[in-house]
Write an enzyme that holds these catalytic residues in place. Sequence first.
Site, PDB file in Angstrom:
ATOM      1  N   ASP A 198      65.159  83.541  81.334  1.00  0.00           N
ATOM      2  CA  ASP A 198      65.387  83.774  82.917  1.00  0.00           C
ATOM      3  C   ASP A 198      65.890  82.584  83.511  1.00  0.00           C
ATOM      4  OD1 ASP A 198      64.390  86.422  82.477  1.00  0.00           O
ATOM      5  OD2 ASP A 198      62.465  85.374  82.417  1.00  0.00           O
ATOM      6  N   SER A 221      67.075  78.817  87.819  1.00  0.00           N
ATOM      7  CA  SER A 221      65.818  79.753  87.585  1.00  0.00           C
ATOM      8  C   SER A 221      66.307  81.028  88.225  1.00  0.00           C
ATOM      9  CB  SER A 221      64.680  79.185  88.299  1.00  0.00           C
ATOM     10  OG  SER A 221      63.490  80.049  88.301  1.00  0.00           O
ATOM     11  N   ARG A 222      66.517  81.837  87.222  1.00  0.00           N
ATOM     12  CA  ARG A 222      67.208  83.146  87.684  1.00  0.00           C
ATOM     13  C   ARG A 222      66.311  84.019  88.229  1.00  0.00           C
ATOM     14  NH1 ARG A 222      69.136  82.915  82.520  1.00  0.00           N
ATOM     15  NH2 ARG A 222      70.996  81.556  82.647  1.00  0.00           N
ATOM     16  N   VAL A 223      65.061  84.092  88.445  1.00  0.00           N
ATOM     17  CA  VAL A 223      64.200  85.219  89.090  1.00  0.00           C
ATOM     18  C   VAL A 223      63.097  84.267  89.985  1.00  0.00           C
ATOM     19  CG1 VAL A 223      64.486  86.847  87.549  1.00  0.00           C
ATOM     20  CG2 VAL A 223      62.808  85.473  87.029  1.00  0.00           C
TER      21      VAL A 223
END
Length: 517
Positions: free
Chosen positions: A344, A369-371
Site C-alpha cells: 500500500d 503511503s496510499r492508505v
Amino acid sequence: MSELASNLYGPDAFHQLAAARGKYIFPFALCEAGYVTSVSAGIAKVSGLPGVGFEEMVKFSETLFGIAYNIDEAEIGVILLGEDADLNVGDQVERTHRVMDIPVGDLLIGRIINPLGEPEDGGAAIAATQRLPVERRAAAIMDRAPVAVPLQTGIKVIDALIPIGRGQRELILGDRQTGKTAIAIDTIINQSDKNVLCVYCAIGQRASTVAKVVANLREKGAMDYTVVVVTEGNDPPGLKYIAPYAATSIAEYFMEQGRDVLIVYDDLTHHARAYRELSLLLRRPPGREAFPGDIFYIHSRLLERSTHLSKDLGGGSLTALPIIETEAQNISAYIPTNLISITDGQIYLSPKLFELGILPAVDVGKSVSRVGGKAQLPGYRSVTGSLKLDYAQFEELENYARFGTRLDEATRKTIEHGKRIRRWLIQHQFNPLSVAEQIVVLLALTEGYFDTIPITIFDEAEAGLLVASKELPDDIKSRLVSDKPLSEDDKNALLSLAKKALLPFETAANEPKSDRS
Ligand SMILES: Nc1ncnc2c1ncn2[C@@H]1O[C@H](COP(=O)(O)OP(=O)(O)OP(=O)(O)O)[C@@H](O)[C@H]1O
C-alpha cells in the site's frame, strides 16, 4: 484410511479412536513410505509416496523433515527443512499426513526462534500448547475493516509525510546499506508504550547482523514485546523460504486475539532468491531474471495476510513492513516492482541522501503511503498542510541554485524554508519522537518561525523548543493525539510557546552567508 493414518503418530489418539469405534483395532497400522532417489542442495527427489499431498510434511529422520512441493506421478520434489549432509539416495521417507505448523502464543514473546519453532537464543524449548499452519488463508474482504488507526513510527519524515496505518503494508526499499533495517528497528522501538506486539523476521541475513539487531532491541527494552524469527545466510533455502510464512502465523495468532501487531520481513530479496534456488533445483521453468512464474504469488499471498480485522473478529491488526534491496537504485527491477504493486505504499531510501548525511535517507518524492493518510492523526493534518509541496519545490529549486544563479527574493525564501524542513527531517537512529514533540516543532516550522534562525544553530533551536514543549498543559498534549483537529486556540498556544522558546536563537540577519548545508 485417512482417519486411521492421521493418528499413526499418536498412540493415545489411536486408542481413543479404537474406544470410539467400540471394537478392537490392532495397535499398528500400515505406513506409506517411499525412498530418496536424489539429493541436491536443499532439495530431495523421492519415489514411492503415491498418496502424498501438496505441501504435506514428509519425514526423513527424527530430525529432518521436508515439504512435498513438486508432485509428479513417478517422483516428488521435496524442499528440505534442514541440513542434507546425512541424507543418502535410498533412505526411507514417510508421510506425516499433516502440513507444516509452528508453535504460537504469548510464550514466544521475547524469544528468538527458527522457522521450525526451535529456540535460537539458548533458552528452553518452546512449550506452546497451540500450533498454527505456516500457510494460512488471508482474511476475506468482508472480514476486513478499513485502515483507520495510525501506527506511529516515531520517525519524523514518516509520521509527518508518509504516515502508516495499522493493518497497512508499507514497503521499505533501497540499495544496500541505506538504512532500511534502521527504519524498521526504530519503528519497533517506538512501540514500547503503544501496545503493539512486534515480530521481526530475519531472512538469510548474516549471523552478526542479526545479533546486532537483537542486541539493539534488547538494549532498548523492545524484546519485551517482540518475537524474532531468524534464518541465516548459510541455512538451507527451504528454511529461508518458509521463514516469513511461519513468522506471519505467529503474528496472526496475536492479531486474532484482537491485538495490534507489527511484522518486519528483513528482507524479501533473500526470500525471493531462496525460492528461485529451490525452483531451479526442482526444474520449474525459469522466467524473468530466472525467477519462476509464481514469484509474484509467493509474496502476494504472504502480504495479503496483513490486514485490519473487522470488529466482529476482534478488531486486531497486522501491519507489515517488508524490506527489499534494490541494485544501483533500480526500483523498476522485477522483484521491487512486484512488491510495489502488492503493498500500500513504499518508503524509498536514496544512497545519494545517505552520502550527504541526510538520515533517514528517505526520498520523499519517490515515497508514498496510499492508505496511511486517512489514518494519520488529525493533529498532524492540521499542521503538515503545505509541508510536502514546500519541500518538493525546494528540491526542484535547489538544483538551479547550485549553478550560482542570482535568485529573486521569493525563490530565496523558498530555498531557505526548504533547507530548514530538510534539517528538521534529519533524525538520528534510536531517537524516536513522540507525537506532541513532532507536532510542536512542525507547526513552528510550517509557520516559518525557524526561517529567521540561522541554519547552523537549527538543532539547538529545535532542542530548545522541545525542552519548552514539556511545559505544555496536559490537556493540550492529550488533544494533540486525539482524533480531532487542532483548534485555533490550541494552535495559538503552541505558536506563542514556540515564539518564546525560539526568541533567543533569532538573529537580525536571517540569511547567514556561511550557510553551507
Ligand atoms: N537515522 C540514522 N542515523 C544514523 N545512522 C543511521 C541512520 N540510519 C541508518 N544509519 C546507519 O547506517 C548504516 C546502515 O544501516 P542499515 O544496516 O539499517 O542499512 P540496510 O539498508 O538495512 O543495510 P543492508 O543492505 O546491509 O541490509 C548502519 O550503520 C546504521 O547505523
